[in-house]
Each structure stands twice: as C-alpha cells, then as structure tokens.
Design an enzyme around this catalytic site. Structure first.
Site, mmCIF file in Angstrom:
data_model
loop_
_atom_site.group_PDB
_atom_site.id
_atom_site.type_symbol
_atom_site.label_atom_id
_atom_site.label_comp_id
_atom_site.label_asym_id
_atom_site.label_seq_id
_atom_site.Cartn_x
_atom_site.Cartn_y
_atom_site.Cartn_z
ATOM 1 N N TYR A 118 0.861 -1.185 0.000
ATOM 2 C CA TYR A 118 0.000 0.000 0.000
ATOM 3 C C TYR A 118 0.897 1.234 0.000
ATOM 4 O O TYR A 118 1.909 1.265 0.705
ATOM 5 C CB TYR A 118 -0.880 0.020 1.253
ATOM 6 C CG TYR A 118 -1.653 1.317 1.410
ATOM 7 C CD1 TYR A 118 -2.932 1.457 0.877
ATOM 8 C CD2 TYR A 118 -1.078 2.405 2.065
ATOM 9 C CE1 TYR A 118 -3.621 2.653 0.987
ATOM 10 C CE2 TYR A 118 -1.764 3.606 2.185
ATOM 11 C CZ TYR A 118 -3.031 3.721 1.640
ATOM 12 O OH TYR A 118 -3.699 4.911 1.752
ATOM 13 N N GLU A 206 -3.328 7.660 -4.044
ATOM 14 C CA GLU A 206 -3.340 6.403 -3.288
ATOM 15 C C GLU A 206 -3.208 5.239 -4.252
ATOM 16 O O GLU A 206 -4.025 5.082 -5.163
ATOM 17 C CB GLU A 206 -4.648 6.281 -2.488
ATOM 18 C CG GLU A 206 -4.666 5.069 -1.587
ATOM 19 C CD GLU A 206 -5.978 4.924 -0.814
ATOM 20 O OE1 GLU A 206 -7.053 4.892 -1.449
ATOM 21 O OE2 GLU A 206 -5.919 4.855 0.419
#
Ligand code: GDP
Ligand code: MN
Length: 397
Positions: A118, A206
C-alpha cells in the site's frame, strides 16, 4: 476533483511511475480492439477488465475480472459496462459503469508469489508537510490494517521545500523488506510517485496495490487521485478530465451557479454566508438535535438571485425538514438579504413546504427582522444564534 483510475495512471506514467498498462473502452467491441492492441504493445496474453467509477473496492463488487482470451474480454466487458456496480464504498444503488479499463495481466502465475503493498501521498495538515504513507500489507483495506496491525503502517514526512530525498526513498524500500533489483526499483517508484503528486498539485495519490512482480518490477496496479480544485487553473489538461457523471448532481449545479455547496445526510438545510459561520451553524444544528443536510456558503453577495438559487438547491433534497438561514450582514445589508429571502420565497412559493428560520445579524438587522415578520410568509425570524437553533429544535420536534 477525483479522477478515474485510468486518468490517474496517465498522470503517474507522465512522471515516470511504472504502471500496469491499459486502454479504456466504452463498448465490448472496443474492449476487444483495445485488448488486441495491448497484446501487440505489451505482449500480454491475459487481460484484466476493470470498471471505471469513482469508488474503491471494485474488485469486491465484481468490477475487476480476469479474461483469458478475447472472447472472455468481450463477455466480461459486456457484463461490466452498463452495470450498477455496488462496492463497500458506494451507496446500495451502486454506480453506473460507463467505461472499462482493459489492462495487462501483471499477476503472472508462477513460483514466486507477487507481493502487494500500500502506498499513498497526502498532505499532513498538522505538520504542514507532505507525507508518504505505506505498508507491506497492501491489496486489502488499509483501514483494516490500521485497526488490526497499526505497526505495519509507516509514514515518511516530506518537506515540500526539498521534495523527497534519496535516503527517504531508500528507507521506504527498506521498510517494505526489499532488496536487490526490487529495492532499486522501489526507490525510483516512490520518488516518481512523490513528484507526480507534487507536480500535479494533488491532495491525494493512493496506490493500492503497488505490485512487486515475480521478476522484481514495481508497478502501480490501481490509482486513486484527488486533484486540488484550487490549483486546476494551472493544469488545464487535467481540468478536462472532470467526469460530471461521477459527481453529485446537486453539487455540480451549485458549482455552475457559483455556490460553495456540499451535500450531507441530515434534515436541516443551511444557507449561510461565509465558510466559518457555515461550520458554526452546522455545529449548532447538531446541538439542537438536528443534522445538517448540507454545507452551503452563499458568499459575500447574498442577493435575491443567489438566495433563490440556494433555495432551489436545498429544496431539491427530499430529506430537508427545515431550513435555517443564517446571514451576517457585514458587507451586505441585512434588509437587502431579507428582501431577497421574501422575493425568492414568493417566486418559489408552492415549492416550499418546510418551515424556514431566518437569522440576520449585522447592518440593518432590525429593519430586516421587521421585513420578515411583516411578510406574511411561513418564515420565522430570530435575532440570536441560540434563538435560531431553539426554533429549529421546535419545528423538528
Ligand atoms: P479496487 O478493488 O477498486 O481497489 O481495484 P484494484 O485495481 O485495486 O483491483 C482489485 C484487485 O484485482 C487487486 O487487488 C488484484 O488482486 C486484482 N488484480 C488487479 N490487476 C490484476 C491483474 O493484472 N491480474 C490479476 N490476476 N489480478 C489483478
Ligand atoms: Mn485498489
């Protein structure tokens, strides 16, 4: 302003971030064409068909599927285009899919399992710096990781004046447990990602997942990008990426007439001048037992025209059970605003079925109250902020 995955990837790629490549298509036929071209360009055999909507969790909702040949590309694209995709991040009605991204399959079935990380870049308002947030636990809900294993989430603060420094990029790669070629690739990746965020004036990038392939390449498989609206004038090409179909129709309308408006879930419509007063008004509505149905700043010039536009926008929301108008007459005179409210009310009369509480404070507040009280309309006036809140409470009871 939010972007689609494919648009976010375009920006990433223009800054040298390595991405899972793909092409957008709006029909199953075009999806097949796109898949053929992609095979020519990348050599990929399998393709991933990905719904392009402004919501995450598409995989869970059936919006991301693997196609092993062109027939499957056509079938799956046919299923996904036009569907209402319901994901953990959409309403229960879901979001209509207008287009799909046909992407190269980058999860090769092989001996080495691919790793998913992530990574996001965002503004840390508390420190006034940018921040890279990253975790070796990618591909899954980052909220779950934050709750269950918070020590697996790392942050790296970046001073906007210097940008990302080489040692910081190495630290990220190290904390992700990489070595050798993958380590080097990751330092390049995170540096380019930060530069993309900074150069595009974004408020969020993101990437979940960032993939390490079995041959040690680092790729952005997904991209969630929020551009800063206030900086769009510097990026005309990005401004064209706006997809109004993905936005709240009332908010789009409000933007067109120049009102600052955010739709919320509550039952009390607010019409306020100034963002600070609007926030305070929302707080007071909560204290009074209501929930704000919106944030609405009519701005400095609360004339009849703007008041009427604001009324129309608030009334379009069926959840609204009362409207609180809270205007401070500093630049505008309160009696002019009051006249605006009366005129707008008369124009919209039959559409207004909920009680209205008006609080006008500042220049000519007394005249304004008289005007409202003598109008003969279903509008209650208040002088004090608390009094307005009490009246809201009373009409909701
Ligand atoms: P999201 O569900 O909206 O976050 O969409 P993502 O783009 O993150 O994709 C969801 C999941 O699809 C990823 O976590 C992967 O597990 C899977 N996926 C994405 N690209 C590929 C691919 O090229 N091949 C395979 N087999 N799976 C993929
Ligand atoms: Mn994702």
């Amino acid at each position: 302003m939010n972007l689609h995955e494919y648009q976010g990837k375009e920006i990433l790629s223009s800054y040298g971030v390595t991405i899972q490549r793909g092409k957008v298509a709006t029909t199953p036929e075009k999806a097949v064409e796109a898949a053929k071209k992609l095979t020519e360009e990348t050599g990929t055999g399998w393709h991933v068909i990905k719904a392009q909507v402004h919501a995450g969790g598409r995989g869970k909702g059936g919006g991301v599927k693997l196609a092993k040949n062109l027939k499957e590309v056509e079938e799956i694209a046919g299923q996904i285009i036009g569907m209402n995709l319901v994901t953990p991040q959409t309403s229960k009605e879901g979001k209509k899919v207008h287009q799909v991204l046909i992407a190269e399959d980058v999860y090769y079935p092989g001996d080495n399992e691919p790793e998913e990380y992530y990574m996001s870049v965002l503004l840390n308002r508390a420190t006034g710096k940018n921040m890279i947030m990253y975790s070796p636990e990618g591909g899954v809900d980052i909220e779950t990781v934050a709750e269950e294993t918070p020590d697996l989430i790392f942050t790296e603060e970046i001073d906007p004046a210097t940008g990302i420094l080489p040692f910081q990029a190495r630290k990220v790669a190290f904390n992700l447990g990489l070595s050798g070629k993958a380590f080097k690739e990751m330092t390049k990746f995170v540096t380019a990602l930060y530069n993309a965020y900074d150069g595009s004036d974004s408020s969020l990038f993101e990437i979940n997942p960032v993939l390490k392939t079995s041959d040690d390449r680092i790729l952005a498989v997904d991209a969630k990008v929020s551009l800063d609206d206030s900086a769009l004038f510097r990026h005309k090409d990005y401004a064209e990426m706006r997809d109004k179909r993905e936005e709240d129709p009332t908010e789009v309308k409000a933007k067109e007439v120049g009102l600052s408006f955010v739709n919320l879930d509550g039952n009390v419509g607010c019409m306020v001048n100034g963002a600070g007063l609007a926030m305070a008004t929302m707080d007071l509505i909560k204290f009074a037992g209501g929930e704000p149905a919106n944030f609405l700043d009519v701005g400095g010039t609360a004339d009849a025209k703007r008041v009427e536009e604001a009324f129309r926008i608030i009334l379009a929301d069926e959840k609204v059970e009362a409207i609180l108008i809270n205007i401070f007459g500093g630049i505008v005179r309160c009696d002019r605003v009051a006249q605006g409210v009366v005129d707008a009310y008369k124009n919209l009369g039959d559409q207004i079925k909920v009680p209205i509480i008006v609080r006008l404070q500042g220049t000519n507040a007394v005249e304004a109250k008289e005007l409202i009280d003598n109008s003969g309309l279903n509008v209650e006036s208040a002088v004090l902020f608390q009094e307005a809140a009490d009246k809201v409470q009373k009409v909701l009871a």
